[in-house]
Design a protein around this motif. Structure first.
Motif, PDB file in Angstrom:
ATOM      1  N   GLY A   1       6.054   4.917  -0.650  1.00  0.00           N
ATOM      2  CA  GLY A   1       5.883   3.621  -1.055  1.00  0.00           C
ATOM      3  C   GLY A   1       7.244   2.903  -1.435  1.00  0.00           C
ATOM      4  O   GLY A   1       8.179   3.675  -1.588  1.00  0.00           O
ATOM      5  N   PRO A   2       7.349   1.580  -1.436  1.00  0.00           N
ATOM      6  CA  PRO A   2       8.696   1.067  -1.716  1.00  0.00           C
ATOM      7  C   PRO A   2       9.312   1.429  -3.164  1.00  0.00           C
ATOM      8  O   PRO A   2       8.417   1.138  -4.246  1.00  0.00           O
ATOM      9  CB  PRO A   2       8.368  -0.510  -1.628  1.00  0.00           C
ATOM     10  CG  PRO A   2       6.871  -0.585  -1.701  1.00  0.00           C
ATOM     11  CD  PRO A   2       6.267   0.499  -0.981  1.00  0.00           C
TER      12      PRO A   2
ATOM     13  N   PRO B   1      -3.198  -2.856  -2.271  1.00  0.00           N
ATOM     14  CA  PRO B   1      -1.438  -3.296  -1.935  1.00  0.00           C
ATOM     15  C   PRO B   1      -0.792  -1.993  -2.614  1.00  0.00           C
ATOM     16  O   PRO B   1       0.195  -1.889  -1.895  1.00  0.00           O
ATOM     17  CB  PRO B   1      -1.442  -4.497  -3.187  1.00  0.00           C
ATOM     18  CG  PRO B   1      -2.946  -5.098  -3.015  1.00  0.00           C
ATOM     19  CD  PRO B   1      -3.974  -4.040  -2.982  1.00  0.00           C
TER      20      PRO B   1
ATOM     21  N   GLN C   1       4.348   1.889   9.549  1.00  0.00           N
ATOM     22  CA  GLN C   1       4.419   1.090   8.211  1.00  0.00           C
ATOM     23  C   GLN C   1       2.956   0.690   8.118  1.00  0.00           C
ATOM     24  O   GLN C   1       2.241   0.022   8.974  1.00  0.00           O
ATOM     25  CB  GLN C   1       5.189   0.035   8.472  1.00  0.00           C
ATOM     26  CG  GLN C   1       5.295  -0.944   7.277  1.00  0.00           C
ATOM     27  CD  GLN C   1       5.989  -0.315   5.866  1.00  0.00           C
ATOM     28  OE1 GLN C   1       6.627   0.656   6.022  1.00  0.00           O
ATOM     29  NE2 GLN C   1       5.375  -0.596   4.794  1.00  0.00           N
ATOM     30  N   VAL C   2       2.586   0.638   6.850  1.00  0.00           N
ATOM     31  CA  VAL C   2       1.214  -0.007   6.548  1.00  0.00           C
ATOM     32  C   VAL C   2       1.562  -0.828   5.407  1.00  0.00           C
ATOM     33  O   VAL C   2       2.303  -0.590   4.303  1.00  0.00           O
ATOM     34  CB  VAL C   2       0.325   1.316   5.811  1.00  0.00           C
ATOM     35  CG1 VAL C   2      -1.089   0.534   5.494  1.00  0.00           C
ATOM     36  CG2 VAL C   2      -0.122   1.883   7.206  1.00  0.00           C
ATOM     37  N   THR C   3       0.963  -2.244   5.399  1.00  0.00           N
ATOM     38  CA  THR C   3       1.419  -3.186   4.507  1.00  0.00           C
ATOM     39  C   THR C   3       0.019  -3.901   4.265  1.00  0.00           C
ATOM     40  O   THR C   3      -0.790  -4.302   5.128  1.00  0.00           O
ATOM     41  CB  THR C   3       2.368  -4.175   4.949  1.00  0.00           C
ATOM     42  OG1 THR C   3       3.673  -3.553   5.162  1.00  0.00           O
ATOM     43  CG2 THR C   3       2.493  -5.226   3.751  1.00  0.00           C
ATOM     44  N   VAL C   4      -0.515  -3.801   3.005  1.00  0.00           N
ATOM     45  CA  VAL C   4      -1.793  -4.220   2.357  1.00  0.00           C
ATOM     46  C   VAL C   4      -1.353  -5.486   1.503  1.00  0.00           C
ATOM     47  O   VAL C   4      -0.638  -5.251   0.405  1.00  0.00           O
ATOM     48  CB  VAL C   4      -2.421  -3.172   1.415  1.00  0.00           C
ATOM     49  CG1 VAL C   4      -4.091  -3.765   1.246  1.00  0.00           C
ATOM     50  CG2 VAL C   4      -2.564  -1.721   2.580  1.00  0.00           C
ATOM     51  N   SER C   5      -1.994  -6.648   1.851  1.00  0.00           N
ATOM     52  CA  SER C   5      -1.841  -7.882   1.066  1.00  0.00           C
ATOM     53  C   SER C   5      -3.127  -8.036   0.284  1.00  0.00           C
ATOM     54  O   SER C   5      -4.431  -7.698   0.398  1.00  0.00           O
ATOM     55  CB  SER C   5      -1.593  -8.907   2.325  1.00  0.00           C
ATOM     56  OG  SER C   5      -1.710 -10.051   1.364  1.00  0.00           O
TER      57      SER C   5
ATOM     58  N   ARG D   1       3.102  10.014   2.619  1.00  0.00           N
ATOM     59  CA  ARG D   1       3.709   8.562   2.408  1.00  0.00           C
ATOM     60  C   ARG D   1       4.673   8.300   1.602  1.00  0.00           C
ATOM     61  O   ARG D   1       4.909   8.964   0.644  1.00  0.00           O
ATOM     62  CB  ARG D   1       2.500   7.612   2.125  1.00  0.00           C
ATOM     63  CG  ARG D   1       2.153   7.642   0.751  1.00  0.00           C
ATOM     64  CD  ARG D   1       0.849   6.749   0.550  1.00  0.00           C
ATOM     65  NE  ARG D   1       0.591   6.776  -0.899  1.00  0.00           N
ATOM     66  CZ  ARG D   1      -0.500   6.050  -1.219  1.00  0.00           C
ATOM     67  NH1 ARG D   1      -1.402   5.305  -0.588  1.00  0.00           N
ATOM     68  NH2 ARG D   1      -0.856   5.966  -2.544  1.00  0.00           N
TER      69      ARG D   1
ATOM     70  N   PHE E   1      -0.463  -4.649   9.304  1.00  0.00           N
ATOM     71  CA  PHE E   1      -0.505  -5.442   8.019  1.00  0.00           C
ATOM     72  C   PHE E   1      -2.137  -5.668   7.987  1.00  0.00           C
ATOM     73  O   PHE E   1      -2.504  -6.488   8.857  1.00  0.00           O
ATOM     74  CB  PHE E   1       0.177  -6.767   8.407  1.00  0.00           C
ATOM     75  CG  PHE E   1       0.305  -7.728   7.213  1.00  0.00           C
ATOM     76  CD1 PHE E   1      -0.915  -8.334   7.068  1.00  0.00           C
ATOM     77  CD2 PHE E   1       1.363  -7.667   6.138  1.00  0.00           C
ATOM     78  CE1 PHE E   1      -0.682  -9.190   5.704  1.00  0.00           C
ATOM     79  CE2 PHE E   1       1.303  -8.484   5.391  1.00  0.00           C
ATOM     80  CZ  PHE E   1       0.367  -9.359   4.690  1.00  0.00           C
TER      81      PHE E   1
ATOM     82  N   THR F   1       0.565   0.423   0.087  1.00  0.00           N
ATOM     83  CA  THR F   1       1.706   0.092   1.132  1.00  0.00           C
ATOM     84  C   THR F   1       2.880   1.020   1.150  1.00  0.00           C
ATOM     85  O   THR F   1       3.179   1.509   0.232  1.00  0.00           O
ATOM     86  CB  THR F   1       2.314  -1.296   0.649  1.00  0.00           C
ATOM     87  OG1 THR F   1       1.313  -2.539   0.771  1.00  0.00           O
ATOM     88  CG2 THR F   1       3.593  -1.830   1.331  1.00  0.00           C
ATOM     89  N   GLY F   2       3.392   1.212   2.362  1.00  0.00           N
ATOM     90  CA  GLY F   2       4.207   2.234   2.318  1.00  0.00           C
ATOM     91  C   GLY F   2       4.545   2.784   3.999  1.00  0.00           C
ATOM     92  O   GLY F   2       3.941   2.283   4.878  1.00  0.00           O
TER      93      GLY F   2
END
Length: 102
Positions: free
Chosen positions: A40-41, A76, A97-101, A38, A11, A79-80
């Motif tokens: 993504g959602p 962001p 998992q990579v999550t970018v805020s 990758r 994260f 993310t994925g």
């Protein structure tokens, strides 16, 4: 056993970097077609280099049988689930998992 195992996800905040690894077992990375992809959602799979638009770099360490992925200036939309895959062998790793805020 033929397999691919990724690690290094996490994260992060927008603008930060991550370095992911894909360890290849059971066959030689050298000369193979292992690539980073990758998903993504809510999106379909895509090749990471194309999606990165110059922000991402892939390095092959044939001695360690490892494929590295340097992700810079993450956003962001990056993310994925990042995973490595070989089309010719027909395998993919479980991903990291990579999550970018923002």
């Amino acid at each position: 056993e033929v397999r691919l195992v990724e690690s290094g996800g996490g994260f992060v905040q927008a603008g930060e970097s991550l370095r992911l690894s894909c360890v290849v077992s059971g066959f030689a990375l050298s000369g193979s077609d292992v690539k980073w992809a990758r998903r993504g959602p809510g999106k379909g799979p895509e090749w990471v280099l194309s999606a990165g638009q110059g922000r991402f770099t892939i390095t092959r360490d044939n001695a360690e049988n490892t494929l590295w992925l340097q992700l810079n200036n993450l956003q962001p939309e990056d993310t994925g689930l990042y995973y490595c895959t070989s089309t010719s062998i027909g395998i993919s790793g479980p991903g990291t998992q990579v999550t970018v805020s923002s």
